[in-house]
Design an enzyme around this catalytic site. Structure first.
Site, PDB file in Angstrom:
ATOM      1  N   HIS A 160      79.145  17.941  27.219  1.00 37.89           N
ATOM      2  CA  HIS A 160      78.143  17.241  28.012  1.00 37.89           C
ATOM      3  C   HIS A 160      77.851  18.006  29.301  1.00 37.89           C
ATOM      4  O   HIS A 160      78.555  18.953  29.665  1.00 37.89           O
ATOM      5  CB  HIS A 160      78.614  15.830  28.321  1.00 37.89           C
ATOM      6  CG  HIS A 160      78.604  14.919  27.126  1.00 37.89           C
ATOM      7  ND1 HIS A 160      78.893  13.577  27.197  1.00 37.89           N
ATOM      8  CD2 HIS A 160      78.334  15.161  25.823  1.00 37.89           C
ATOM      9  CE1 HIS A 160      78.801  13.025  25.999  1.00 37.89           C
ATOM     10  NE2 HIS A 160      78.472  13.975  25.149  1.00 37.89           N
ATOM     11  N   GLU A 170      78.194  17.261  32.469  1.00 39.15           N
ATOM     12  CA  GLU A 170      79.220  17.250  33.496  1.00 39.15           C
ATOM     13  C   GLU A 170      80.299  18.291  33.212  1.00 39.15           C
ATOM     14  O   GLU A 170      80.772  18.993  34.121  1.00 39.15           O
ATOM     15  CB  GLU A 170      79.863  15.860  33.586  1.00 39.15           C
ATOM     16  CG  GLU A 170      78.884  14.739  33.935  1.00 39.15           C
ATOM     17  CD  GLU A 170      78.317  14.034  32.710  1.00 39.15           C
ATOM     18  OE1 GLU A 170      78.203  12.790  32.746  1.00 39.15           O
ATOM     19  OE2 GLU A 170      77.987  14.712  31.717  1.00 39.15           O
ATOM     20  N   CYS A 220      83.410  11.706  29.917  1.00 39.01           N
ATOM     21  CA  CYS A 220      83.174  12.506  31.122  1.00 39.01           C
ATOM     22  C   CYS A 220      83.736  11.818  32.360  1.00 39.01           C
ATOM     23  O   CYS A 220      84.150  12.479  33.312  1.00 39.01           O
ATOM     24  CB  CYS A 220      81.683  12.765  31.295  1.00 39.01           C
ATOM     25  SG  CYS A 220      81.002  13.884  30.050  1.00 39.01           S
ATOM     26  N   ALA A 278      43.303  15.305  20.571  1.00 38.36           N
ATOM     27  CA  ALA A 278      42.489  16.267  21.318  1.00 38.36           C
ATOM     28  C   ALA A 278      41.049  15.838  21.140  1.00 38.36           C
ATOM     29  O   ALA A 278      40.536  15.798  20.015  1.00 38.36           O
ATOM     30  CB  ALA A 278      42.706  17.681  20.794  1.00 38.36           C
ATOM     31  N   TRP A 318      38.116  24.967  17.543  1.00 37.99           N
ATOM     32  CA  TRP A 318      39.146  24.206  18.252  1.00 37.99           C
ATOM     33  C   TRP A 318      38.475  23.399  19.349  1.00 37.99           C
ATOM     34  O   TRP A 318      37.588  23.902  20.061  1.00 37.99           O
ATOM     35  CB  TRP A 318      40.204  25.129  18.870  1.00 37.99           C
ATOM     36  CG  TRP A 318      41.007  25.867  17.864  1.00 37.99           C
ATOM     37  CD1 TRP A 318      40.849  27.160  17.480  1.00 37.99           C
ATOM     38  CD2 TRP A 318      42.108  25.351  17.107  1.00 37.99           C
ATOM     39  NE1 TRP A 318      41.778  27.496  16.547  1.00 37.99           N
ATOM     40  CE2 TRP A 318      42.575  26.403  16.301  1.00 37.99           C
ATOM     41  CE3 TRP A 318      42.754  24.120  17.044  1.00 37.99           C
ATOM     42  CZ2 TRP A 318      43.648  26.243  15.430  1.00 37.99           C
ATOM     43  CZ3 TRP A 318      43.821  23.975  16.184  1.00 37.99           C
ATOM     44  CH2 TRP A 318      44.255  25.021  15.392  1.00 37.99           C
ATOM     45  N   ARG A 334      55.963  19.493  19.828  1.00 37.14           N
ATOM     46  CA  ARG A 334      56.539  19.498  18.475  1.00 37.14           C
ATOM     47  C   ARG A 334      58.032  19.839  18.513  1.00 37.14           C
ATOM     48  O   ARG A 334      58.822  19.297  17.737  1.00 37.14           O
ATOM     49  CB  ARG A 334      55.785  20.490  17.597  1.00 37.14           C
ATOM     50  CG  ARG A 334      54.388  20.037  17.226  1.00 37.14           C
ATOM     51  CD  ARG A 334      53.705  21.038  16.310  1.00 37.14           C
ATOM     52  NE  ARG A 334      52.368  20.586  15.920  1.00 37.14           N
ATOM     53  CZ  ARG A 334      51.567  21.243  15.086  1.00 37.14           C
ATOM     54  NH1 ARG A 334      51.977  22.395  14.558  1.00 37.14           N
ATOM     55  NH2 ARG A 334      50.381  20.760  14.776  1.00 37.14           N
ATOM     56  N   ASP A 383      42.466  19.496   6.525  1.00 36.02           N
ATOM     57  CA  ASP A 383      42.843  20.656   7.339  1.00 36.02           C
ATOM     58  C   ASP A 383      43.932  21.536   6.735  1.00 36.02           C
ATOM     59  O   ASP A 383      44.104  22.676   7.168  1.00 36.02           O
ATOM     60  CB  ASP A 383      43.319  20.178   8.716  1.00 36.02           C
ATOM     61  CG  ASP A 383      42.249  19.412   9.479  1.00 36.02           C
ATOM     62  OD1 ASP A 383      41.058  19.620   9.181  1.00 36.02           O
ATOM     63  OD2 ASP A 383      42.607  18.604  10.361  1.00 36.02           O
ATOM     64  N   SER A 388      49.615   7.181   0.573  1.00 38.37           N
ATOM     65  CA  SER A 388      49.803   5.933  -0.179  1.00 38.37           C
ATOM     66  C   SER A 388      49.711   6.103  -1.691  1.00 38.37           C
ATOM     67  O   SER A 388      50.575   5.641  -2.437  1.00 38.37           O
ATOM     68  CB  SER A 388      48.775   4.896   0.266  1.00 38.37           C
ATOM     69  OG  SER A 388      48.908   4.604   1.630  1.00 38.37           O
TER      70      SER A 388
END
Length: 368
Positions: A53, A55, A90, A160, A176, A190, A206, A227
């Site tokens: 961790h 600490e 910790c 976007a 774009w 991402r 796409d 689906s």
């Protein structure tokens, strides 16, 4: 002293962010250790799930430098743990090392353990300073907080759009809308999230890869809502590149895939929408270890997730362009609203420039 502590808490937050994409399902944590004279002895962050961790890493740096931290101060963005998990507590280490003051950004959101680390430190005679940049520290771990309190994934939608709110022309042209700087930041998003989710419409239109192209980044798990199993098995999202893929179909649909990295999730029908039960899918993903989801989808799926009350955050990139065509595609649809006061409400958290584009980060206001 407030400004003094805030200075180092900001450093803790910056350090913690270095663990993005590597520590899930653990929280992001940064720590700074000061010697008894108030000088930096060491600093660290939680680098990888299952490893030391923040600490511990901060104290180790102080030891490696040969600096005595007895009587010193530890500043940490999240309450030190008090229980055994992948690593020892910790809080115990802080006590053993003779540290006399602990400055904490926010308490552990886990209702089972919240406050116990602080209590253990207090009982050992360590002075506690709480709530330093508390809101910033909570924002740092909005994913972890959602997981701990609701036992479900944190879900963000990324869009976007043009200035008039369009994600594509009526012919589907969208590359774009935004510039290179904005698209590079999407790669960081991402890397940050456990999974990236899209629908069959986006896959067919796409044929995206949905990978992370950031240097040293990780590919998020891919979740495809399809689906009726209409996506081609050769679509890029199904590529066996070492990344797990969840293929969500209706339970009445036949779906098998040649690639071993693809796992089918059969979902019940949501009678209201006539499509996959999104709540069932989201909870199933949580049970399979997915703690955060970035949605990059079309207007129908975006709208369905928002209407279901599943969205926590919106990343909306706005390009200085006007499409000016009423038949252009919106980023969310499926609402039937007559009164403007009934709109879905959000609270803007940050506005950032990725020239020539603007990013608005906003949280969805939950109605209880």
């Amino acid at each position: 002293m407030q400004k003094f502590y805030e200075k180092y808490m900001k450093k803790c937050i910056a350090l913690a962010k270095k663990g993005e994409g590597k520590v899930s399902p653990n929280p992001l944590v940064g720590a700074v250790v000061l010697d008894k004279n108030g000088n930096i002895a060491g600093y660290g962050w939680h680098k990888k799930y299952g490893e030391a961790h923040a600490e511990v890493n901060a104290v180790k740096m102080a030891d490696d430098r040969g600096i005595n931290i007895e009587g010193g101060t530890i500043i940490v963005s999240l309450e030190p743990c008090s229980h055994y998990g992948k690593t020892p507590p910790c809080a115990d280490m802080i006590i053993e090392r003779g540290i006399k003051k602990s400055v904490i950004g926010c308490s552990d959101p886990n209702p089972v353990v919240s406050g116990r680390g602080i209590e253990k430190l207090k009982n050992a005679g360590i002075e506690i300073v709480q709530g330093i940049l508390e809101n910033e520290c909570k924002s740092l771990n909005e994913i972890f907080i959602k997981n701990q309190i609701d036992k479900s994934p944190f879900i963000a939608i990324k869009t976007a759009v043009t200035l008039d709110g369009k994600i594509a022309t009526k012919t589907g042209s969208s590359k774009w809308i935004t510039g290179e700087k904005a698209r590079n930041y999407v790669q960081k998003l991402r890397n940050k999230y456990d999974a990236i989710l899209t629908g069959s419409g986006t896959v067919i239109a796409d044929n995206p890869s949905l990978t992370c192209r950031m240097k040293n980044g990780k590919n998020p798990v891919r979740v495809i809502i399809d689906s009726k199993s209409v996506c081609s098995s050769d679509s890029k999202v199904f590529n066996d590149d070492g990344t797990k893929v969840f293929w969500a179909v209706l339970e009445t649909t036949k779906a098998e895939h040649k690639n071993k990295n693809v796992e089918v999730i059969k979902c019940p029908l949501d009678k209201k929408s006539g499509k996959i039960d999104l709540n069932y899918l989201v909870q199933t993903l949580y049970e399979k270890g997915i703690r955060s989801i970035l949605v990059e989808a079309g207007s129908g799926l975006n709208g369905a997730i928002i209407k279901a009350g599943l969205a926590d955050k919106l990343y909306q990139f706005i390009a200085p362009k006007i499409l000016g065509d009423k038949d252009g595609k919106n980023y969310a649809e499926g609402f039937d609203i007559n009164d403007i006061n009934d709109c879905t409400k959000l609270q803007v958290e940050h506005v950032k420039m990725f020239e020539p584009d603007v990013l608005i980060e906003a949280s969805f206001v939950k109605i209880l």
